[in-house]
Design a protein around this motif. Structure first.
Motif, PDB file in Angstrom:
ATOM      1  N   PRO A  20       0.835  -1.205   0.000  1.00  0.00           N
ATOM      2  CA  PRO A  20       0.000   0.000   0.000  1.00  0.00           C
ATOM      3  C   PRO A  20       0.870   1.256   0.000  1.00  0.00           C
ATOM      4  O   PRO A  20       1.916   1.285   0.660  1.00  0.00           O
ATOM      5  N   PRO A  21       0.476   2.291  -0.729  1.00  0.00           N
ATOM      6  CA  PRO A  21       1.227   3.554  -0.691  1.00  0.00           C
ATOM      7  C   PRO A  21       1.253   4.112   0.729  1.00  0.00           C
ATOM      8  O   PRO A  21       0.297   3.923   1.502  1.00  0.00           O
ATOM      9  N   SER A  22       2.320   4.789   1.072  1.00  0.00           N
ATOM     10  CA  SER A  22       2.431   5.360   2.411  1.00  0.00           C
ATOM     11  C   SER A  22       3.358   6.560   2.379  1.00  0.00           C
ATOM     12  O   SER A  22       4.111   6.765   1.430  1.00  0.00           O
ATOM     13  N   VAL A  23       3.300   7.356   3.448  1.00  0.00           N
ATOM     14  CA  VAL A  23       4.102   8.568   3.578  1.00  0.00           C
ATOM     15  C   VAL A  23       4.853   8.507   4.895  1.00  0.00           C
ATOM     16  O   VAL A  23       4.334   8.004   5.904  1.00  0.00           O
ATOM     17  N   ALA A  24       6.061   9.054   4.909  1.00  0.00           N
ATOM     18  CA  ALA A  24       6.862   9.089   6.131  1.00  0.00           C
ATOM     19  C   ALA A  24       6.219   9.991   7.180  1.00  0.00           C
ATOM     20  O   ALA A  24       5.511  10.953   6.856  1.00  0.00           O
ATOM     21  N   VAL A  25       6.479   9.652   8.427  1.00  0.00           N
ATOM     22  CA  VAL A  25       6.084  10.489   9.560  1.00  0.00           C
ATOM     23  C   VAL A  25       7.361  11.061  10.159  1.00  0.00           C
ATOM     24  O   VAL A  25       8.300  10.319  10.477  1.00  0.00           O
ATOM     25  N   ALA A  26       7.425  12.354  10.291  1.00  0.00           N
ATOM     26  CA  ALA A  26       8.647  13.017  10.780  1.00  0.00           C
ATOM     27  C   ALA A  26       9.022  12.506  12.164  1.00  0.00           C
ATOM     28  O   ALA A  26       8.174  12.412  13.060  1.00  0.00           O
TER      29      ALA A  26
END
Length: 232
Positions: free
Chosen positions: A12-18
């Motif tokens: 699944p597409p995902s985005v980093a969390v700072a």
């Protein structure tokens, strides 16, 4: 009856969390058009006449900060659009403006990359914008910062630099429809769900990125997201 897939499904597409090894799974990407008055005017529209409208990008069009990419195919006029990205953490439909911000998980800087020549052709032919907006690697999103860390930024400088040159400079306070209004409007059209991202529109100054150039979007308090294109 077998539940097996005919081929292995993609991750699944995902985005980093700072500041975290955890990632934010992405379900859908919605984008708001003409949400800053000066940008609406530079595109030849009257910002005072219409409620917000929306278009979408595929979730797997996501690109993360620091990506180096081949220049997009089928365009000679790739444009940057610096945007605040809203990450939805709690779903709902017919959400009220007063309750809208409680559905937000976090925020990030983003870039709604646009094949402007294809968009102009689609507009002239009164056709959909899909291939102008939803192409591969068209949704740059920086690392998300949770609401617990940054609150709900209603103001703050938003900029785009191309090859080190300042191209866009605005303030989140200039949005025609603030985040709460955007969520309320959108939730009347679709049921929002955890993992949805909303790109909330761009200030004036959109313009071309050429092969060999980089584009860096930065939002005060939220960091930056940068992409570099090969070639030139």
């Amino acid at each position: 009856m077998s539940d097996a897939f005919v081929f292995a499904p993609p991750a699944p597409p995902s985005v980093a969390v700072a500041g975290s090894s955890a990632r934010f799974p992405v379900r859908r990407i919605f984008c708001v058009g003409r949400n800053y008055a000066e940008h609406a005017r530079e595109m030849g529209n009257d910002p005072d006449r219409e409620p917000p409208f929306f278009f979408t990008k595929p979730a797997d069009s996501l690109v993360e900060d620091g990506a180096e990419l081949p220049f997009p195919v089928a365009t000679e006029d790739l444009h940057h659009e610096a945007e605040l990205v809203v990450a939805i953490g709690r779903g709902g439909q017919d959400i009220t403006r007063e309750d809208a911000l409680s559905h937000v998980w976090g925020y990030a800087p983003g870039n709604d990359l646009t094949r402007r020549d294809l968009q102009a052709e689609a507009k002239a032919a009164r056709r959909p914008w899909d291939m102008a907006k939803g192409f591969d690697a068209s949704a740059l999103c920086g690392a998300l910062r949770p609401v617990a860390e940054v609150g709900h930024p209603a103001a703050g400088r938003i900029t785009a630099h191309v090859g080190g040159e300042l191209r866009q400079s605005g303030d989140l306070a200039e949005q025609i429809w603030p985040v709460a209004d955007v969520i309320a409007h959108l939730s009347r059209l679709v049921a929002l769900a955890p993992g949805d991202l909303i790109f909330t529109g761009t200030p004036a100054g959109v313009g071309p990125i050429k092969p060999g150039q980089s584009c860096r979007v930065e939002i005060e308090g939220l960091g930056a997201a940068e992409v570099r294109y090969q070639g030139g």
